[in-house]
Design an enzyme around this catalytic site. Structure first.
Site, short mmCIF file in Angstrom:
data_model
loop_
_atom_site.label_atom_id
_atom_site.label_comp_id
_atom_site.label_asym_id
_atom_site.label_seq_id
_atom_site.Cartn_x
_atom_site.Cartn_y
_atom_site.Cartn_z
N ARG A 1 16.83 62.03 19.31
CA ARG A 1 16.80 61.35 20.62
C ARG A 1 15.66 60.34 20.73
O ARG A 1 15.70 59.45 21.57
CB ARG A 1 16.64 62.38 21.73
N GLU B 1 2.15 64.13 24.51
CA GLU B 1 1.25 64.07 25.65
C GLU B 1 0.26 62.96 25.38
O GLU B 1 -0.53 63.04 24.44
CB GLU B 1 0.50 65.40 25.83
N ASP C 1 -7.30 53.81 35.60
CA ASP C 1 -6.44 53.39 34.48
C ASP C 1 -6.12 51.90 34.66
O ASP C 1 -5.86 51.45 35.76
CB ASP C 1 -5.12 54.16 34.48
N ASN C 2 -6.14 51.16 33.55
CA ASN C 2 -5.84 49.73 33.56
C ASN C 2 -4.78 49.42 32.50
O ASN C 2 -4.65 50.14 31.51
CB ASN C 2 -7.09 48.90 33.25
N ARG D 1 -9.60 39.60 23.62
CA ARG D 1 -10.30 39.95 24.86
C ARG D 1 -11.58 40.68 24.50
O ARG D 1 -11.57 41.61 23.72
CB ARG D 1 -9.42 40.83 25.75
N HIS E 1 -16.51 43.20 25.93
CA HIS E 1 -16.92 43.47 27.30
C HIS E 1 -17.64 44.80 27.44
O HIS E 1 -17.43 45.73 26.66
CB HIS E 1 -15.70 43.50 28.22
N LYS F 1 -14.47 54.35 27.66
CA LYS F 1 -13.05 54.00 27.74
C LYS F 1 -12.25 54.79 26.71
O LYS F 1 -12.74 55.08 25.62
CB LYS F 1 -12.85 52.51 27.44
N HIS G 1 -16.70 46.32 23.99
CA HIS G 1 -15.34 46.60 23.56
C HIS G 1 -14.50 45.33 23.60
O HIS G 1 -14.62 44.53 24.52
CB HIS G 1 -14.71 47.65 24.49
N TYR H 1 -5.80 51.50 29.22
CA TYR H 1 -7.05 52.22 29.01
C TYR H 1 -7.51 52.93 30.26
O TYR H 1 -7.25 52.52 31.38
CB TYR H 1 -8.14 51.32 28.45
N ASP I 1 -14.74 34.45 28.27
CA ASP I 1 -15.10 35.03 26.98
C ASP I 1 -15.68 34.01 26.00
O ASP I 1 -16.34 34.39 25.04
CB ASP I 1 -13.90 35.74 26.35
#
Length: 194
Positions: free
Chosen positions: A23, A28, A52-53, A63, A66, A76, A123, A136, A174
């Site tokens: 299937r 988790e 959460d983002n 990116r 940061h 994170k 990060h 994240y 950035d």
């Protein structure tokens, strides 16, 4: 879940148990109970995620790198749910034996890996697939006034982003971050961040 310790203390790769059959698959993606049982003993402290983002980016988007300045620094737990990214954590703690060093891991929709980045690290990530959806968890809320960064294209960091420079896409913000040698870090290895 299995925990893989990296060359830098407290930077962890997490591999969930994935159950596959005709299937599809199930796993988790996060369990506070299991995270506490397996990660808290390594870190010596409990992590409580509060936000959460999610972002979506196209190939070549980079990116980072940061962080949030104290007292709003963040840990994170990151993962890529569609596509593939190269994810990187750079140690920016003054006095750390690994200051300026990094850990890089490829996170993909197929390997389901997650990457834990503790406070005191910058990060960033580069998108390796046509598009990528990146999620994240953070253990501190976003505070725009605490935004900080170091240049994601700083050659002295020795990061192979796996994206040719001419194909890299960066935000205007950035492109303005300083390189590591000119950076005055707000983090110190001798001052606890928790």
């Amino acid at each position: 879940m299995d925990i893989i310790q990296t060359d830098i203390k407290d930077v962890l790769i997490i591999e969930p148990r994935v159950f596959k059959d005709a299937r599809g698959y199930f796993f988790e993606s996060f369990s506070q109970r299991e995270f506490d049982e397996k990660v808290t003993p390594i870190l010596g402290r409990k992590i409580n995620f509060v936000q959460d983002n999610e972002s979506m980016s196209s190939y070549g988007v980079m990116r980072g790198l940061h962080f949030q300045r104290p007292p709003f620094s963040q840990s994170k737990l990151v993962r890529c749910v569609r596509g593939a990214v190269l994810d990187v954590a750079v140690d920016i703690r003054k006095g750390s034996p690994s200051f300026g060093k990094h850990v890089a891991v490829e996170l993909t929709e197929d390997n389901h890996r997650q990457f834990f980045i503790p406070r005191g690290f910058a990060h960033g990530f580069a998108v390796l697939s046509e598009t990528a959806v990146f999620q994240y968890k953070c253990d501190e809320f976003y505070h725009p006034e605490a935004d900080g960064g170091i240049s994601i294209v700083d050659d002295s960091l020795g990061i192979d982003w796996k994206v040719p420079t001419e194909k890299a896409i960066l935000s205007e913000k950035d492109t303005k971050h300083t390189i590591l040698k000119d950076f005055d870090s707000p983090f110190d290895i001798n001052i606890p961040l928790y």
